[in-house]
Design an enzyme around this catalytic site. Structure first.
Site, PDB file in Angstrom:
ATOM      1  N   SER A 142     -49.335 -17.670  41.023  1.00 39.24           N
ATOM      2  CA  SER A 142     -48.765 -16.434  40.457  1.00 39.24           C
ATOM      3  C   SER A 142     -49.721 -15.289  40.747  1.00 39.24           C
ATOM      4  O   SER A 142     -50.945 -15.514  40.872  1.00 39.24           O
ATOM      5  CB  SER A 142     -48.607 -16.585  38.936  1.00 39.24           C
ATOM      6  OG  SER A 142     -48.323 -15.331  38.344  1.00 39.24           O
ATOM      7  N   TYR A 155     -52.594 -19.074  30.777  1.00 41.41           N
ATOM      8  CA  TYR A 155     -51.667 -19.085  31.920  1.00 41.41           C
ATOM      9  C   TYR A 155     -52.346 -18.533  33.172  1.00 41.41           C
ATOM     10  O   TYR A 155     -52.294 -19.141  34.244  1.00 41.41           O
ATOM     11  CB  TYR A 155     -50.422 -18.270  31.571  1.00 41.41           C
ATOM     12  CG  TYR A 155     -49.406 -18.194  32.691  1.00 41.41           C
ATOM     13  CD1 TYR A 155     -48.615 -19.287  33.015  1.00 41.41           C
ATOM     14  CD2 TYR A 155     -49.238 -17.025  33.437  1.00 41.41           C
ATOM     15  CE1 TYR A 155     -47.680 -19.223  34.039  1.00 41.41           C
ATOM     16  CE2 TYR A 155     -48.310 -16.948  34.456  1.00 41.41           C
ATOM     17  CZ  TYR A 155     -47.530 -18.052  34.763  1.00 41.41           C
ATOM     18  OH  TYR A 155     -46.603 -17.974  35.782  1.00 41.41           O
TER      19      TYR A 155
HETATM   20  N1  LIG Z   1     -40.988 -15.835  36.604  1.00 43.07           N
HETATM   21  C1  LIG Z   1     -42.072 -15.222  37.046  1.00 43.07           C
HETATM   22  O1  LIG Z   1     -42.278 -14.001  36.900  1.00 43.07           O
HETATM   23  C2  LIG Z   1     -43.107 -16.029  37.784  1.00 43.07           C
HETATM   24  C3  LIG Z   1     -44.092 -15.345  38.514  1.00 43.07           C
HETATM   25  C4  LIG Z   1     -45.061 -16.084  39.184  1.00 43.07           C
HETATM   26  C5  LIG Z   1     -45.042 -17.457  39.140  1.00 43.07           C
HETATM   27  N2  LIG Z   1     -44.075 -18.096  38.432  1.00 43.07           N
HETATM   28  C6  LIG Z   1     -44.090 -19.554  38.421  1.00 43.07           C
HETATM   29  O2  LIG Z   1     -42.866 -20.029  38.936  1.00 43.07           O
HETATM   30  C7  LIG Z   1     -42.654 -21.358  38.471  1.00 43.07           C
HETATM   31  C8  LIG Z   1     -41.220 -21.481  37.972  1.00 43.07           C
HETATM   32  O3  LIG Z   1     -41.098 -20.724  36.786  1.00 43.07           O
HETATM   33  P1  LIG Z   1     -39.801 -19.882  36.430  1.00 43.07           P
HETATM   34  O4  LIG Z   1     -40.224 -18.472  36.405  1.00 43.07           O
HETATM   35  O5  LIG Z   1     -38.661 -20.319  37.275  1.00 43.07           O
HETATM   36  O6  LIG Z   1     -39.624 -20.313  34.903  1.00 43.07           O
HETATM   37  P2  LIG Z   1     -38.562 -21.194  34.113  1.00 43.07           P
HETATM   38  O7  LIG Z   1     -37.193 -20.716  34.391  1.00 43.07           O
HETATM   39  O8  LIG Z   1     -39.041 -21.187  32.714  1.00 43.07           O
HETATM   40  O9  LIG Z   1     -38.722 -22.640  34.767  1.00 43.07           O
HETATM   41  C9  LIG Z   1     -39.815 -23.476  34.465  1.00 43.07           C
HETATM   42  C10 LIG Z   1     -39.450 -24.870  34.946  1.00 43.07           C
HETATM   43  O10 LIG Z   1     -40.563 -25.745  34.693  1.00 43.07           O
HETATM   44  C11 LIG Z   1     -40.057 -26.918  34.053  1.00 43.07           C
HETATM   45  N3  LIG Z   1     -41.045 -27.539  33.185  1.00 43.07           N
HETATM   46  C12 LIG Z   1     -41.791 -26.948  32.208  1.00 43.07           C
HETATM   47  N4  LIG Z   1     -42.519 -27.860  31.558  1.00 43.07           N
HETATM   48  C13 LIG Z   1     -42.237 -29.065  32.140  1.00 43.07           C
HETATM   49  C14 LIG Z   1     -42.663 -30.395  31.901  1.00 43.07           C
HETATM   50  N5  LIG Z   1     -43.532 -30.706  30.910  1.00 43.07           N
HETATM   51  N6  LIG Z   1     -42.167 -31.378  32.680  1.00 43.07           N
HETATM   52  C15 LIG Z   1     -41.284 -31.102  33.658  1.00 43.07           C
HETATM   53  N7  LIG Z   1     -40.843 -29.864  33.940  1.00 43.07           N
HETATM   54  C16 LIG Z   1     -41.308 -28.863  33.181  1.00 43.07           C
HETATM   55  C17 LIG Z   1     -38.868 -26.415  33.235  1.00 43.07           C
HETATM   56  O11 LIG Z   1     -37.951 -27.478  32.980  1.00 43.07           O
HETATM   57  P3  LIG Z   1     -37.716 -28.192  31.560  1.00 43.07           P
HETATM   58  O12 LIG Z   1     -37.936 -27.166  30.489  1.00 43.07           O
HETATM   59  O13 LIG Z   1     -36.331 -28.695  31.684  1.00 43.07           O
HETATM   60  O14 LIG Z   1     -38.731 -29.282  31.539  1.00 43.07           O
HETATM   61  C18 LIG Z   1     -38.242 -25.425  34.218  1.00 43.07           C
HETATM   62  O15 LIG Z   1     -37.396 -26.096  35.115  1.00 43.07           O
HETATM   63  C19 LIG Z   1     -43.716 -21.597  37.401  1.00 43.07           C
HETATM   64  O16 LIG Z   1     -44.780 -22.358  37.931  1.00 43.07           O
HETATM   65  C20 LIG Z   1     -44.205 -20.201  37.063  1.00 43.07           C
HETATM   66  O17 LIG Z   1     -45.516 -20.187  36.559  1.00 43.07           O
HETATM   67  C21 LIG Z   1     -43.098 -17.416  37.767  1.00 43.07           C
END
Ligand SMILES: NC(=O)c1ccc[n+]([C@@H]2O[C@H](COP(=O)([O-])OP(=O)(O)OC[C@H]3O[C@@H](n4cnc5c(N)ncnc54)[C@H](OP(=O)(O)O)[C@@H]3O)[C@@H](O)[C@H]2O)c1
Length: 237
Positions: A142, A155
């Protein structure tokens, strides 16, 4: 030989958008979806079917990645079901933003377990099966891991660790045919972002399918020149 992509965090957000985007790729035979929510994974399967019909085969495998000791068995089951693991997309992520004085041990442990330790253990297990084949691993860090984020200390530190571990793996695996990519998205409209910035209007920031397009480009066969570097993904809107 059939080719398989394993996507973690596939129950929503960037992981779901990536599954849907990759379901259109003709070189992929199997897509394995991992997250805790079985209902979320089923919704992703449906979205892939609407996008691409019956091919590739989509395999939902609900699993809590904080259960580190079960990861070797999970990976062995995936390999048995699909015959190979050619692409690993470490997308699952956890955030519970807290200032320093409110940061608990539980918050720190959960954040690092999901964002860093599970990614590393999963990569280790998948690499055991990738040996001798051209393969790719992509880890999501990120922009929070590169510049300061007051109030999100666990985080942000976990994402800095992802950048570091990816660079190390890239060097360690150089010459094996396994390439390691790191991408660092900026603000993306997902549930995780809503937790980090609840006041923000999600229509004003990057959408998950923009990140999915970059991932599809990186894991596709035409990408042969990048490896190891942290790639920032941002969309001006
Ligand atoms: N959104 C942003 O602005 C942003 C920016 C930079 C990086 N990111 C990164 O992008 C990635 C995806 O995040 P997102 O933004 O798409 O958020 P999100 O919609 O909240 O998705 C997070 C995913 O991680 C899974 N997860 C969380 N805890 C878990 C566990 N214990 N076991 C298995 N799966 C787990 C969740 O599934 P379940 O809850 O079903 O387990 C969900 O599918 C993350 O690594 C995040 O840090 C996001």
């Amino acid at each position: 030989m059939a080719r398989t992509c394993l996507i973690t965090g596939a129950s929503q957000g960037i992981g779901r958008a990536t599954a849907v985007r990759l379901s259109r790729e003709p070189w992929l035979d199997n897509i394995v979806l991992v997250a805790r929510s079985a209902a979320g994974l089923e919704a992703t399967v449906e979205a892939c079917r609407r996008e691409a019909g019956q091919s590739p085969a989509i395999h939902p495998m609900p699993y809590d990645l904080s259960q580190l000791d079960g990861i070797p068995d999970l990976v062995a089951r995936i390999h048995e079901a699909c015959g190979s693991i050619d692409v690993l997309l470490n997308i699952a992520g956890y955030a519970d933003p807290k200032s320093l004085l409110d940061t608990t041990s539980e918050n720190l442990v959960t954040t690092f377990t999901v964002n860093v330790f599970a990614m590393l253990i999963l990569s280790r297990e998948v690499v055991r099966w990738m040996q001798g084949r051209p393969a790719k691993i992509l880890n999501i860090a990120s922009t929070a891991g590169i510049t300061a984020r007051p109030g999100w200390v666990a985080y942000a530190a976990s994402k800095a660790a992802v950048v570091s571990l990816s660079q190390t793996l890239s060097e360690e695996l150089a010459g094996t045919g396994i390439k390691v990519y790191t991408i660092s998205p900026g603000r993306t409209a997902t549930e995780l972002r809503r937790k980090l910035a609840p006041e923000e209007d999600p229509t004003t920031i990057m959408q998950p399918d923009a990140v999915a397009d970059v991932i599809a480009m990186l894991v596709g066969d035409r990408e042969r020149t990048l490896d190891g570097q942290n790639i920032i993904v941002r969309e001006q809107r």
